[in-house]
Design a protein around this motif. Structure first.
Motif, short mmCIF file in Angstrom:
data_model
loop_
_atom_site.label_atom_id
_atom_site.label_comp_id
_atom_site.label_asym_id
_atom_site.label_seq_id
_atom_site.Cartn_x
_atom_site.Cartn_y
_atom_site.Cartn_z
N MET A 1 1.01 -1.23 -0.01
CA MET A 1 0.07 0.11 0.11
C MET A 1 0.88 1.26 -0.02
O MET A 1 1.24 1.76 1.29
N PRO A 2 1.23 1.60 -1.04
CA PRO A 2 2.23 2.86 -1.29
C PRO A 2 1.41 4.23 -0.65
O PRO A 2 2.27 5.09 -0.53
N ASP A 3 0.11 4.36 -0.83
CA ASP A 3 -0.35 5.51 -0.31
C ASP A 3 -0.89 5.48 1.04
O ASP A 3 -1.57 6.42 1.70
N ASP A 4 -0.32 4.40 1.98
CA ASP A 4 -0.70 4.47 3.22
C ASP A 4 0.16 5.66 4.01
O ASP A 4 1.26 5.56 4.29
N LYS A 5 -0.68 6.56 4.55
CA LYS A 5 -0.11 7.62 5.33
C LYS A 5 -0.56 7.42 6.60
O LYS A 5 -1.84 7.14 6.98
N HIS A 6 0.21 8.07 7.70
CA HIS A 6 -0.30 8.13 9.09
C HIS A 6 0.31 9.27 9.45
O HIS A 6 1.02 10.17 9.16
N THR A 7 -1.14 10.01 10.33
CA THR A 7 -0.83 11.35 11.02
C THR A 7 -0.75 11.24 12.50
O THR A 7 -1.51 10.55 12.97
N LYS A 8 0.11 11.96 13.05
CA LYS A 8 0.35 12.03 14.54
C LYS A 8 0.38 13.33 14.95
O LYS A 8 0.93 14.26 14.12
N SER A 9 0.06 13.56 16.09
CA SER A 9 0.30 14.91 16.83
C SER A 9 1.55 14.82 17.55
O SER A 9 1.94 13.87 18.37
N GLU A 10 2.28 15.87 17.27
CA GLU A 10 3.70 16.22 18.06
C GLU A 10 3.70 17.53 18.61
O GLU A 10 3.18 18.40 17.80
N MET A 11 4.42 17.79 19.54
CA MET A 11 5.10 19.19 20.06
C MET A 11 6.43 19.49 19.53
O MET A 11 7.38 18.42 19.67
N HIS A 12 6.70 20.34 18.91
CA HIS A 12 7.91 21.00 18.45
C HIS A 12 8.19 22.22 18.93
O HIS A 12 7.33 23.15 18.95
N GLY A 13 9.40 22.76 18.85
CA GLY A 13 9.75 24.08 19.56
C GLY A 13 10.46 24.69 17.97
O GLY A 13 10.88 24.16 17.10
N CYS A 14 9.96 26.06 17.95
CA CYS A 14 10.56 26.88 17.01
C CYS A 14 12.13 26.81 16.75
O CYS A 14 12.70 26.59 17.82
N ILE A 15 12.49 26.52 15.56
CA ILE A 15 13.90 26.38 15.47
C ILE A 15 14.66 27.56 15.83
O ILE A 15 15.82 27.38 16.11
N VAL A 16 14.08 28.64 15.73
CA VAL A 16 14.83 29.95 15.90
C VAL A 16 14.79 30.36 17.62
O VAL A 16 15.68 30.61 18.18
N CYS A 17 13.77 30.28 18.23
CA CYS A 17 13.40 30.83 19.60
C CYS A 17 13.00 29.80 20.58
O CYS A 17 13.27 29.84 21.93
N GLY A 18 12.58 28.50 20.04
CA GLY A 18 11.95 27.43 21.05
C GLY A 18 10.54 27.33 21.53
O GLY A 18 10.23 26.50 22.18
N LYS A 19 9.71 28.47 20.97
CA LYS A 19 8.47 28.61 21.56
C LYS A 19 7.73 27.19 20.90
O LYS A 19 8.13 26.80 19.88
N LEU A 20 6.95 26.63 21.66
CA LEU A 20 6.44 25.47 21.47
C LEU A 20 5.18 25.46 20.77
O LEU A 20 4.33 26.28 21.02
N TYR A 21 5.08 24.52 19.73
CA TYR A 21 3.91 24.47 18.76
C TYR A 21 3.40 22.95 18.53
O TYR A 21 4.11 22.26 18.77
N GLN A 22 2.19 22.82 18.58
CA GLN A 22 1.35 21.47 18.18
C GLN A 22 1.18 21.34 16.78
O GLN A 22 0.84 22.33 16.23
N LEU A 23 1.63 20.26 16.37
CA LEU A 23 1.89 19.93 14.87
C LEU A 23 1.23 18.58 14.78
O LEU A 23 1.07 17.78 15.54
N TYR A 24 0.57 18.48 13.31
CA TYR A 24 0.10 17.20 12.83
C TYR A 24 1.19 16.81 11.94
O TYR A 24 1.50 17.59 11.12
N VAL A 25 1.91 15.62 12.07
CA VAL A 25 2.92 15.34 11.13
C VAL A 25 2.48 14.12 10.46
O VAL A 25 1.87 13.18 11.00
#
Length: 80
Positions: free
Chosen positions: A1-25
């Protein structure tokens, strides 16, 4: 199944200042990064990095490039 995709929620910090953001990856079935979406309006994903990176919209392109180079080293345009 080459089109099989998975979405997950992750917290990441801004690469510049570190402020936290919630992402869907989004990853493919093998765990390779495809895309991401920031869940708040004051952040954005950094495209073409092959990993989920987020920055505050207030940072300049120069600040973002410097932070990426500092963290991951200088990346050549033709690298995948």
């Amino acid at each position: 199944m080459p089109d099989d995709k998975h979405t997950k929620s992750e917290m990441h910090g801004c690469i510049v200042c570190g402020k936290l953001y919630q992402l869907y990856v989004v990853e493919d079935a093998n765990g390779k990064f495809i895309d991401c979406k920031v869940m708040s309006g004051d952040g954005k994903c950094v495209p073409s990095q092959g990993r989920p990176l987020v920055v505050c919209k207030k940072h300049t392109d120069r600040e973002i490039e410097a932070a990426i180079a500092r963290t991951y080293g200088n990346r050549q345009e033709d690298e995948d």
